[in-house]
Enzyme design. Structure first.
Site, short mmCIF file in Angstrom:
data_model
loop_
_atom_site.label_atom_id
_atom_site.label_comp_id
_atom_site.label_asym_id
_atom_site.label_seq_id
_atom_site.Cartn_x
_atom_site.Cartn_y
_atom_site.Cartn_z
N LYS A 262 0.67 -1.62 -0.05
CA LYS A 262 -0.04 0.38 -0.05
C LYS A 262 0.46 1.09 0.19
O LYS A 262 1.66 0.87 0.47
CB LYS A 262 -1.10 0.11 1.38
CG LYS A 262 -1.94 1.42 1.66
CD LYS A 262 -2.75 1.02 2.50
CE LYS A 262 -2.83 2.83 2.97
NZ LYS A 262 -4.03 2.58 4.82
N LYS A 274 -10.28 12.82 8.00
CA LYS A 274 -9.87 12.35 9.21
C LYS A 274 -9.62 13.86 10.36
O LYS A 274 -9.54 14.89 10.39
CB LYS A 274 -8.22 12.18 9.77
CG LYS A 274 -8.10 10.56 8.75
CD LYS A 274 -7.00 10.25 8.92
CE LYS A 274 -6.43 8.93 7.61
NZ LYS A 274 -7.02 7.67 8.82
N ASP A 285 2.23 5.72 5.76
CA ASP A 285 0.44 5.73 5.31
C ASP A 285 1.37 4.61 3.95
O ASP A 285 0.30 3.89 3.31
CB ASP A 285 -0.74 6.17 4.81
CG ASP A 285 -1.67 5.45 4.54
OD1 ASP A 285 -1.61 4.14 5.53
OD2 ASP A 285 -3.31 5.47 4.97
N ASP A 344 -12.21 6.98 4.23
CA ASP A 344 -10.87 6.71 4.82
C ASP A 344 -10.16 4.96 4.96
O ASP A 344 -10.00 5.49 5.06
CB ASP A 344 -11.28 7.05 6.37
CG ASP A 344 -9.66 7.61 6.95
OD1 ASP A 344 -8.71 7.50 6.44
OD2 ASP A 344 -9.52 7.41 8.06
N ARG A 348 -7.43 -0.44 0.92
CA ARG A 348 -8.03 -1.83 0.50
C ARG A 348 -7.78 -1.59 -1.28
O ARG A 348 -8.44 -2.25 -2.35
CB ARG A 348 -8.99 -2.19 0.76
CG ARG A 348 -10.23 -1.16 1.09
CD ARG A 348 -10.68 -1.72 2.29
NE ARG A 348 -10.20 -1.01 3.09
CZ ARG A 348 -10.71 -1.34 4.79
NH1 ARG A 348 -11.88 -2.39 4.81
NH2 ARG A 348 -10.09 -1.18 6.32
#
Length: 497
Positions: A262, A274, A285, A344, A348
């Site tokens: 990812k 967020k 991330d 958010d 995936r």
């Protein structure tokens, strides 16, 4: 990076490190149950007696990673470090290396006396601990303060037979360099770390290794080829998304492993934005992408005989007039569709595209993805342990064994069949993020849908929590950990060519 060299007869030693192990079954108080480990150096009897006399007065002298210092004015060596190595296995020596790196932070050079009978794996662990614990990421104009780079520039490992340990030290160097590269990528602020920047870093790093090739898909090509998940997540940003494909194809390789990571270079949460505190560390991330890229470069540097392809789907998840919304239906590579329930839960979506592409176009023997995917990972397993998901015992056991050997924790989690019902959408093939709970488990079940015919050879690592350390902890330093690089390289080294 710190210089570590193997020597037989070091001269002019100012700072000497001697290993200490606990004594089994000793009757003394716990802090005194330790003894010096005989080494290859012919030390003066008075120095050995002095060190031995100190042990009963030191705090946990044999515990792996504990280092005690003794100053010896007007004597040689003038500084003595007594380093606990635990039982003397690789993990104990790795902890010792980390402890030594911190204890010797103000030294310019140290000599570590190595036991005659120590295994090469122990020297590998020691070197990895030294290199990883001495890592610093700095963008400050000044090199002062608690995060300043250590003064330690050279470590001499005094051994009886340097050739016995040469390969282990070379392997440790590649593993440490690869892990440090992943840390650098992850620590870099997102003001610099756009998807295009990340792709450029991969191209530059791969150029230093024969046999590595890089293919970068930019937005127009992603659209033409149907990578709807990557385009949706990156659609709200002025910085266009990318898909980086890094390939290592050694001659004669019979096994092909695809690693997917990812790569969200910054995550605001998109339209499902967020809170401020939730965004502060979102430069991390893309830790999964950093890990698979660094591990593939490491595989090339080590000359591993297995074919490896790393896929890094890269996007910046931002809110804007062009951002995707909750309720949108995303068509992924290969045709499956997802109904977005929460923007958010973007990671995936990009992974889904890359997994589907890997199955359809790359035909791997094994498929592994790494992702800083869910906060539920840390709720279940804490800050140091990744969640591992796979339907295949053999694959899961092999990766768990590699993680244990590498000093990176992972724990296998279930994939309950009945939880897959949560993924059902009224208008698409799948919900992207069902709300029934079991967040990490359901995210893994979602990704499994895109593994297609390879679901029996697929493994997912949710490494959100261990990708970042809030402080110094063993070989980890505050900031990005590079989690997964060491595990992947250990595991890849076990694969047949």
């Amino acid at each position: 990076m710190l210089s570590i060299r193997l020597v037989v007869d070091p001269a002019g030693v100012d700072t000497l490190v001697l290993p200490v192990r606990p004594v089994e079954g000793a009757a003394q108080p716990v802090d005194a149950t330790a003894a010096l480990v005989p080494t290859c150096l012919d030390l003066p009897a008075e120095l050995v007696a002095e060190a031995g006399a100190l042990l009963p007065y030191l705090e946990k002298p044999g515990v792996a990673g504990t280092v005690n210092r003794s100053i010896r004015p007007l004597l040689t060596p003038s500084r003595l470090l007594l380093a606990g190595v635990g039982t003397g296995d690789e993990a104990g020596w790795r902890s010792a290396g980390a402890g030594i790196a911190r204890a010797a932070v103000r030294e310019s050079s140290i000599t570590i006396a190595i036991p005659v009978d120590v295994d090469p794996e122990a020297v590998r662990g020691l070197a990895e601990g030294l290199w990883l614990a001495s890592y610093r990421f700095r963008m400050a104009a000044s090199d002062t303060g608690p995060a300043a780079p250590p003064a330690l520039a050279e470590v001499l490992l005094a051994v009886a037979d340097p050739e016995r340990y040469r390969a282990a030290l070379d392997t440790a160097r590649v593993v440490a360099e690869s892990t440090r590269f992943a840390r650098d990528l992850t620590n870099t602020p997102s003001s610099l770390k756009t998807p295009a920047w990340f792709a450029d870093q991969v191209i530059a790093a791969a150029a230093g290794h024969a046999g590595l090739t890089v293919d970068v898909r930019e937005p127009d090509r992603l659209a033409a080829e149907g990578f709807g998940g990557i385009l949706a997540v990156g659609g709200g940003s002025a910085q266009g998304p990318r898909l980086v494909e890094l390939s290592w194809r050694p001659a004669g390789a019979r096994t092909h492993v695809v690693l997917v990571g990812k790569g969200i270079t910054f995550d605001t949460g998109g339209v499902s934005i967020k809170p401020r505190d939730g965004m502060k560390l979102m430069r991390k991330d893309m830790g999964g992408a950093a890990a698979v890229i660094a591990a593939t470069i490491g595989a090339a540097a080590l000359g591993l005989p297995v074919r490896v392809t790393a896929l890094a789907p890269l996007a910046e998840n931002m809110p804007s007039g062009s951002a995707y919304r909750p309720g949108d239906v995303v068509r992924h590579y290969g045709g499956l569709t997802s109904e977005s329930t929460n923007t958010d839960a973007e990671g995936r979506l990009v992974l889904a595209d890359a997994l589907a592409y890997a199955v359809e176009r790359l035909e791997p023997d094994l498929l592994v993805d790494l992702a800083t995917l869910t906060g539920a990972n840390s709720v279940a397993l804490g800050k140091r342990t990744a969640a591992l998901y796979s339907d295949t015992d053999e694959l899961a056991d092999a990766v768990l064994s590699a993680a244990d050997a590498a000093g990176e924790r992972a724990w296998r989690m279930p994939l309950p069949v009945d939880y897959a019902e949560y993924l059902g959408s009224d208008i698409a093939d799948l919900y992207s993020a069902p709300t029934q709970g079991a967040g990490s488990v359901v995210a893994a079940l979602y990704l499994r849908e895109f593994a297609g015919d390879l679901r029996d050879r697929w493994l997912h690592l949710d490494m959100s929590a261990p990708s970042w350390s809030e402080g110094n902890d063993g070989e980890l330093v505050k900031g990005a950990t590079g989690w997964g690089v060491r595990t992947l390289l250990r595991w890849l080294a076990t694969q047949p060519g």
